[in-house]
Design an enzyme around this catalytic site. Structure first.
Site, PDB file in Angstrom:
ATOM      1  CD  GLU A  84      -2.468   0.950   2.922  1.00 48.86           C
ATOM      2  OE1 GLU A  84      -2.001   0.160   3.780  1.00 48.86           O
ATOM      3  OE2 GLU A  84      -3.504   1.610   3.106  1.00 48.86           O
ATOM      4  CE  LYS A 129      -7.200   0.833   3.616  1.00 45.02           C
ATOM      5  NZ  LYS A 129      -5.981   1.215   4.355  1.00 45.02           N
ATOM      6  CB  CYS A 177      -4.126  -2.299   4.279  1.00 40.78           C
ATOM      7  SG  CYS A 177      -3.210  -2.574   5.819  1.00 40.78           S
ATOM      8  CB  VAL A 179       0.282  -0.944  12.357  1.00 43.64           C
ATOM      9  CG1 VAL A 179       0.997  -0.057  11.367  1.00 43.64           C
ATOM     10  CG2 VAL A 179      -1.203  -0.605  12.411  1.00 43.64           C
TER      11      VAL A 179
HETATM   12  C1  ACM Z   1      -4.031  -0.168   7.084  1.00 43.67           C
HETATM   13  O1  ACM Z   1      -5.119  -0.182   6.512  1.00 43.67           O
HETATM   14  N1  ACM Z   1      -2.989   0.439   6.541  1.00 43.67           N
HETATM   15  C2  ACM Z   1      -3.842  -0.849   8.359  1.00 43.67           C
END
Ligand code: ACM
Length: 274
Positions: free
Chosen positions: A41, A112, A147, A174
């Protein structure tokens, strides 16, 4: 049944050093021999933006400098390239991923949907919806998500219902919770999953985000075909048989899609889910 090689690139971009990051991506990918290359990402800019102004100063259109480099890599490596980037579209800013098929002139861009943490101060909620890119030449149906989309089983299910064989998931993870979840997403949808995470950390405004590495490629039975270390740059490889995912049965009686009972899931699709 034909087999494809998937490469997942785990690497640590430097925040705000786009040209340096693009050179590094060019260098890492120059020795990759695979049919699909998945990068993390926001792989060109780094992750930890604090506000929209910062994103706007780095964001590009879906045919900008980063997309041009990704197309050049796709053509030189003869591979589909999936790569996260900060996108500007008019006045909107999206945390997006490119999907570039070397023989197809269209740059596919997934924006996203589920925004994590301070992303909510920086980006708009994606408006592309989920989609699957069909590459007849490689006989692959690839669905992108990004992510934090992982935390919503609806993301992987939507991509499965659209026909994905492989979900490519550029990430900057994370937490560690996703390790428990991704194999389940693979099993319940009978799909392959390639998670390209990053390593390293970013410090902004007195806060540190530490990225957990451990990128992985999962088979449709949930098995990890390849896993990276938590803390270093690495390229993972796995061979997949996309067509194996298209028969959704797992014994003589059961099939993970045709056994569904959507009439009992109506609440999943209502806006007010209380
Ligand atoms: C994320 O969506 N970068 C944890």
């Amino acid at each position: 049944m034909s087999s494809l090689r998937v490469a997942v690139v785990q690497y640590s971009p430097e925040f705000g050093a786009k040209e340096q990051n693009l050179r590094r991506i060019d260098s890492i990918t120059s020795s990759i021999d695979a049919d699909v290359i998945v990068l993390p990402e926001l792989c060109n800019t780094g992750y930890f933006f604090l506000d929209r102004k910062e994103v706007a100063s780095e964001a590009e259109t879906g045919d900008g400098r980063t997309a041009q480099l990704m197309r050049s890599i796709a053509q030189r490596r003869n591979a589909i390239v999936v790569a996260g980037f900060a996108e500007q579209a008019g006045t909107s800013l999206f945390n997006s991923t490119l999907v570039i098929v070397p023989e197809d002139s269209q740059n596919y861009v997934y924006r996203k949907i589920h925004l994590f943490y301070r992303e909510q101060n920086c980006f708009d909620i994606g408006d592309s919806g989920f989609f699957v890119v069909r590459d007849e030449r490689r006989d692959l149906r690839l669905g992108p998500m990004i992510c934090y989309d992982w935390r919503f089983p609806e993301s992987a299910r939507a991509l499965t219902l659209l026909g994905a064989d492989l979900i490519a998931c550029p990430s900057n993870l994370v937490t560690d919770a996703w390790h428990k979840v991704m194999p389940a997403r693979a099993i319940e949808n009978k799909i392959y999953l390639a998670v390209a995470n990053r390593a390293g950390s970013e410090h902004r405004a007195g806060e540190e985000l530490r990225f957990k590495g451990q990128s992985a490629i999962y088979a449709y039975n949930g098995e990890a075909l390849a896993t990276a270390a938590p803390d270093k740059d690495e390229v993972l490889y796995a061979d997949i048989q996309p067509a194996q995912t298209r028969d959704k049965s797992f014994n003589a009686f059961n099939d993970v899609l045709s056994d569904r009972r959507p009439e009992y899931y109506v609440r999943l699709c209502t806006v007010d889910s209380k």
